[in-house]
Scaffold this motif. Structure first.
Motif, PDB file in Angstrom:
ATOM      1  N   LEU A 248       7.139   4.292 -12.915  1.00  0.00           N
ATOM      2  CA  LEU A 248       7.434   3.613 -11.659  1.00  0.00           C
ATOM      3  C   LEU A 248       6.264   3.706 -10.683  1.00  0.00           C
ATOM      4  O   LEU A 248       5.960   2.753  -9.967  1.00  0.00           O
ATOM      5  CB  LEU A 248       8.692   4.229 -11.020  1.00  0.00           C
ATOM      6  CG  LEU A 248      10.013   3.941 -11.731  1.00  0.00           C
ATOM      7  CD1 LEU A 248      11.135   4.798 -11.139  1.00  0.00           C
ATOM      8  CD2 LEU A 248      10.371   2.464 -11.632  1.00  0.00           C
ATOM      9  N   ASP A 249       5.593   4.855 -10.681  1.00  0.00           N
ATOM     10  CA  ASP A 249       4.442   5.009  -9.798  1.00  0.00           C
ATOM     11  C   ASP A 249       3.332   4.040 -10.190  1.00  0.00           C
ATOM     12  O   ASP A 249       2.684   3.444  -9.323  1.00  0.00           O
ATOM     13  CB  ASP A 249       3.935   6.449  -9.855  1.00  0.00           C
ATOM     14  CG  ASP A 249       2.938   6.744  -8.756  1.00  0.00           C
ATOM     15  OD1 ASP A 249       3.341   6.759  -7.581  1.00  0.00           O
ATOM     16  OD2 ASP A 249       1.746   6.939  -9.068  1.00  0.00           O
ATOM     17  N   ALA A 250       3.136   3.858 -11.493  1.00  0.00           N
ATOM     18  CA  ALA A 250       2.121   2.905 -11.947  1.00  0.00           C
ATOM     19  C   ALA A 250       2.518   1.475 -11.571  1.00  0.00           C
ATOM     20  O   ALA A 250       1.662   0.658 -11.181  1.00  0.00           O
ATOM     21  CB  ALA A 250       1.933   3.026 -13.464  1.00  0.00           C
ATOM     22  N   GLU A 251       3.797   1.153 -11.671  1.00  0.00           N
ATOM     23  CA  GLU A 251       4.262  -0.184 -11.297  1.00  0.00           C
ATOM     24  C   GLU A 251       4.083  -0.430  -9.802  1.00  0.00           C
ATOM     25  O   GLU A 251       3.719  -1.531  -9.374  1.00  0.00           O
ATOM     26  CB  GLU A 251       5.732  -0.347 -11.690  1.00  0.00           C
ATOM     27  CG  GLU A 251       5.957  -0.411 -13.198  1.00  0.00           C
ATOM     28  CD  GLU A 251       7.429  -0.510 -13.549  1.00  0.00           C
ATOM     29  OE1 GLU A 251       8.270  -0.528 -12.610  1.00  0.00           O
ATOM     30  OE2 GLU A 251       7.746  -0.558 -14.758  1.00  0.00           O
ATOM     31  N   LEU A 252       4.341   0.603  -8.999  1.00  0.00           N
ATOM     32  CA  LEU A 252       4.141   0.473  -7.557  1.00  0.00           C
ATOM     33  C   LEU A 252       2.667   0.230  -7.227  1.00  0.00           C
ATOM     34  O   LEU A 252       2.336  -0.600  -6.376  1.00  0.00           O
ATOM     35  CB  LEU A 252       4.628   1.738  -6.837  1.00  0.00           C
ATOM     36  CG  LEU A 252       6.142   1.884  -6.684  1.00  0.00           C
ATOM     37  CD1 LEU A 252       6.495   3.304  -6.251  1.00  0.00           C
ATOM     38  CD2 LEU A 252       6.679   0.881  -5.671  1.00  0.00           C
ATOM     39  N   THR A 253       1.794   0.949  -7.929  1.00  0.00           N
ATOM     40  CA  THR A 253       0.354   0.765  -7.699  1.00  0.00           C
ATOM     41  C   THR A 253      -0.064  -0.657  -8.030  1.00  0.00           C
ATOM     42  O   THR A 253      -0.777  -1.314  -7.262  1.00  0.00           O
ATOM     43  CB  THR A 253      -0.443   1.763  -8.550  1.00  0.00           C
ATOM     44  OG1 THR A 253      -0.099   3.096  -8.170  1.00  0.00           O
ATOM     45  CG2 THR A 253      -1.941   1.559  -8.368  1.00  0.00           C
TER      46      THR A 253
ATOM     47  N   PRO B  36       4.234   2.424  -0.932  1.00  0.00           N
ATOM     48  CA  PRO B  36       5.413   3.288  -1.105  1.00  0.00           C
ATOM     49  C   PRO B  36       5.277   4.171  -2.343  1.00  0.00           C
ATOM     50  O   PRO B  36       4.659   3.787  -3.342  1.00  0.00           O
ATOM     51  CB  PRO B  36       6.564   2.290  -1.260  1.00  0.00           C
ATOM     52  CG  PRO B  36       5.919   1.039  -1.750  1.00  0.00           C
ATOM     53  CD  PRO B  36       4.557   1.005  -1.138  1.00  0.00           C
ATOM     54  N   GLY B  37       5.874   5.362  -2.265  1.00  0.00           N
ATOM     55  CA  GLY B  37       5.936   6.248  -3.412  1.00  0.00           C
ATOM     56  C   GLY B  37       7.304   6.202  -4.057  1.00  0.00           C
ATOM     57  O   GLY B  37       8.188   5.461  -3.617  1.00  0.00           O
ATOM     58  N   VAL B  38       7.489   7.005  -5.086  1.00  0.00           N
ATOM     59  CA  VAL B  38       8.772   7.025  -5.790  1.00  0.00           C
ATOM     60  C   VAL B  38       9.777   7.879  -5.026  1.00  0.00           C
ATOM     61  O   VAL B  38      10.873   7.441  -4.717  1.00  0.00           O
ATOM     62  CB  VAL B  38       8.593   7.553  -7.224  1.00  0.00           C
ATOM     63  CG1 VAL B  38       9.951   7.606  -7.940  1.00  0.00           C
ATOM     64  CG2 VAL B  38       7.628   6.666  -7.998  1.00  0.00           C
TER      65      VAL B  38
ATOM     66  N   THR C 227      10.076   5.963   0.760  1.00  0.00           N
ATOM     67  CA  THR C 227       9.926   5.918  -0.687  1.00  0.00           C
ATOM     68  C   THR C 227      11.042   5.074  -1.294  1.00  0.00           C
ATOM     69  O   THR C 227      12.004   4.699  -0.608  1.00  0.00           O
ATOM     70  CB  THR C 227      10.007   7.335  -1.273  1.00  0.00           C
ATOM     71  OG1 THR C 227      11.317   7.869  -0.997  1.00  0.00           O
ATOM     72  CG2 THR C 227       8.944   8.243  -0.665  1.00  0.00           C
ATOM     73  N   LEU C 228      10.925   4.818  -2.597  1.00  0.00           N
ATOM     74  CA  LEU C 228      12.005   4.110  -3.286  1.00  0.00           C
ATOM     75  C   LEU C 228      13.314   4.877  -3.123  1.00  0.00           C
ATOM     76  O   LEU C 228      14.363   4.275  -2.870  1.00  0.00           O
ATOM     77  CB  LEU C 228      11.687   3.966  -4.780  1.00  0.00           C
ATOM     78  CG  LEU C 228      10.554   3.043  -5.220  1.00  0.00           C
ATOM     79  CD1 LEU C 228      10.587   2.904  -6.739  1.00  0.00           C
ATOM     80  CD2 LEU C 228      10.656   1.686  -4.564  1.00  0.00           C
TER      81      LEU C 228
ATOM     82  N   SER D  12       9.787  -3.347  -2.304  1.00  0.00           N
ATOM     83  CA  SER D  12       9.060  -2.456  -1.402  1.00  0.00           C
ATOM     84  C   SER D  12       7.614  -2.896  -1.213  1.00  0.00           C
ATOM     85  O   SER D  12       6.978  -2.508  -0.223  1.00  0.00           O
ATOM     86  CB  SER D  12       9.098  -1.021  -1.935  1.00  0.00           C
ATOM     87  OG  SER D  12       8.411  -0.918  -3.174  1.00  0.00           O
ATOM     88  N   CYS D  13       7.103  -3.692  -2.135  1.00  0.00           N
ATOM     89  CA  CYS D  13       5.722  -4.189  -2.028  1.00  0.00           C
ATOM     90  C   CYS D  13       5.676  -5.652  -1.602  1.00  0.00           C
ATOM     91  O   CYS D  13       4.607  -6.278  -1.640  1.00  0.00           O
ATOM     92  CB  CYS D  13       4.995  -4.015  -3.363  1.00  0.00           C
ATOM     93  SG  CYS D  13       4.827  -2.295  -3.894  1.00  0.00           S
TER      94      CYS D  13
END
Length: 465
Positions: A168-173, A265-267, A283-284, A315-316
């Motif tokens: 999920l962190d990679a997807e947010l990035t 945003p972070g997880v 965060t999420l 969130s993005c």
């Protein structure tokens, strides 16, 4: 004859005050549905009194914020006549909470989950009697089944997996890096046309649909992204001047982030209602925590894994929302918020649009009617060490609380795919948030004054032996 709990005056009275006085007259039997001072809890009014007893959609004479003497007496009588079922509701609620603890159920807010169920039980069975424990367990089981695992605990468990968190962190990035850059200047001007039609019976504003088609909400969101000092060079002061809203004393993001530019945003893996950051900084976990805590019909929500996956993209997205009608409502809310004037510093009920005048008029009447409100703007010393000064500051910067609550409400609609189809529906949300902020401030003032009064009472003289 006037009702005993209502004053005999021909003046119009706030509906909330009529409900408060009538409720206090019901006595201690409704304590489980009341606050420390005896007033009905906010959720009691929202979930029981208004929709199940007052029913303003069926009784339009009770739908207004201010009632004439006749309507006030009728509403008072209606609530007093419901005293028995309300006492039974309080008893059922006490029983359900006790049974919930015995069963080890901790998910969700009991008031949100059980208030209306308890009213149904009270209406059907009266006060709890033989077989009440079995009925309570049945209701609790139904509620658990209805949530379908859509709980904060399920969210916490879902995000506890380290591999899932890393993905999920990679997807947010990736989603954050792939955001669309601003392609045009954000323009809040058209919002005034919509707001000027709000609250006017029969008025129709095609400007709302035009703003949605033109993507005004997306433009605002992208403008907030692209206004980093690195993008404006030595003219970072342009960002601070906040020309976007026509005022130099408010930030362009209107307090929706504590930063100059919203961060990625972070997880996340925990949240607390007492320490939630500004909406754009959550965060999420914090975003979905709020949704799961406040939703009364969780069965209509996506499952937790789906909620999380959708929230990555949301969130993005511009303004942290997917739907453009909701983004446009943020623009409308921002334009309304910067013109809020609860203290009447403009000398009268002012504002560039009909919406401003409606909200400011209501809030300024509140300030003139309640002694508690007047005390918050007193120039004298603050005997409680700063609480009243802080409440007064809230009135001087009302846009902050307004925008934060508006965004949370729109985010909840976005999660449920509940778009706003027209200006009338948008106004319903905007006006509802204004009422909510006003009532919340009133409650906080009353609590502060009650505390002051208690602390100022002299200690009792010791009795002689």
């Amino acid at each position: 004859m006037p009702s005993p709990s209502q004053p005999s005056t021909g003046e119009r009275r706030p509906r909330a005050m009529v409900i408060d006085r009538a409720w206090r007259g019901l006595g201690p039997g409704c304590r489980a549905l009341s606050g420390p001072g005896g007033a009905p809890l906010t959720r009691t009014v929202k979930l029981i009194v208004l929709p199940l007893i007052v029913r303003p959609t069926l009784r339009p004479e009770f739908a207004a914020d201010f009632l004439g003497a006749r309507e006030a007496e009728q509403l008072d009588a209606l609530i007093r006549e419901s005293g028995a079922v309300l006492e039974a509701t309080a008893q059922w609620f006490t029983l359900l909470k006790k049974t919930r603890r015995a069963l080890g159920i901790v998910a969700g807010n009991p008031q949100d989950l059980y208030f209306q169920r308890c009213f149904e039980l009270a209406t059907e069975h009266g006060a709890p009697g033989p077989g009440a424990e079995a009925a309570a367990k049945s209701v609790l089981a139904d509620v658990v089944d209805a949530t379908g695992g859509r709980t904060v605990e399920a969210l916490k468990e879902h995000l506890a997996d380290s591999a899932r968190r890393a993905r999920l962190d990679a997807e947010l990035t990736a989603a954050w890096v792939g955001r669309e850059a601003a392609t045009g200047a954000a323009d809040t001007g058209p919002a005034d046309e919509v707001l000027d039609a709000c609250g006017v019976p029969g008025a129709v504003s095609p400007a709302f649909a035009a703003m949605v088609r033109a993507g005004h909400g997306s433009l605002l969101g992208r403008a907030l992204w692209s206004a980093h000092p690195a993008d404006v060079g030595d003219r970072a002061d342009l960002w601070d001047r906040a020309d976007l809203w026509g005022r130099s004393d408010v930030p362009p993001h209107l307090g929706l982030t504590a930063h100059r530019v919203p961060p990625r945003p972070g997880v996340g893996r925990s949240a607390s209602t007492a320490t939630l950051p500004a909406p754009f900084d959550r965060t999420l976990f914090e975003r979905l925590f709020t949704v799961l805590q406040t939703s009364t019909h969780r069965e209509h929500l996506p499952t937790v894994p789906e909620l999380v996956e959708r929230e990555v993209g949301r969130s993005c997205a511009p303004l942290g929302l997917h739907d453009e009608s909701l983004r446009v409502t943020v623009v409308l809310g921002g334009r309304l918020a910067v013109g809020l004037d609860p203290l009447g510093t403009g000398g009268s009920v002012t504002g560039p649009t009909a919406a401003h005048r409606i909200v400011n008029s209501r809030w300024q009447r509140e300030a003139s009617v309640l002694r508690a409100r007047r005390m918050t703007v007193s120039p004298g010393p603050d005997p409680d060490g700063g609480v009243l000064n802080a409440l007064a500051q809230d009135l001087r910067t009302p846009w902050a609380a307004y925008m934060r609550r508006l965004w949370v409400r729109l985010h909840g609609r976005d999660v449920r795919d509940a778009a706003l189809p027209d200006a009338a529906s948008a106004w319903s949300v905007l006006d509802g948030v204004a009422r909510s902020v006003m009532m919340d401030h009133r409650a906080r003032v009353r609590t502060a004054l009650r505390s002051l009064s208690a602390n100022s009472e002299p200690a009792a003289e010791p009795r002689s032996a």
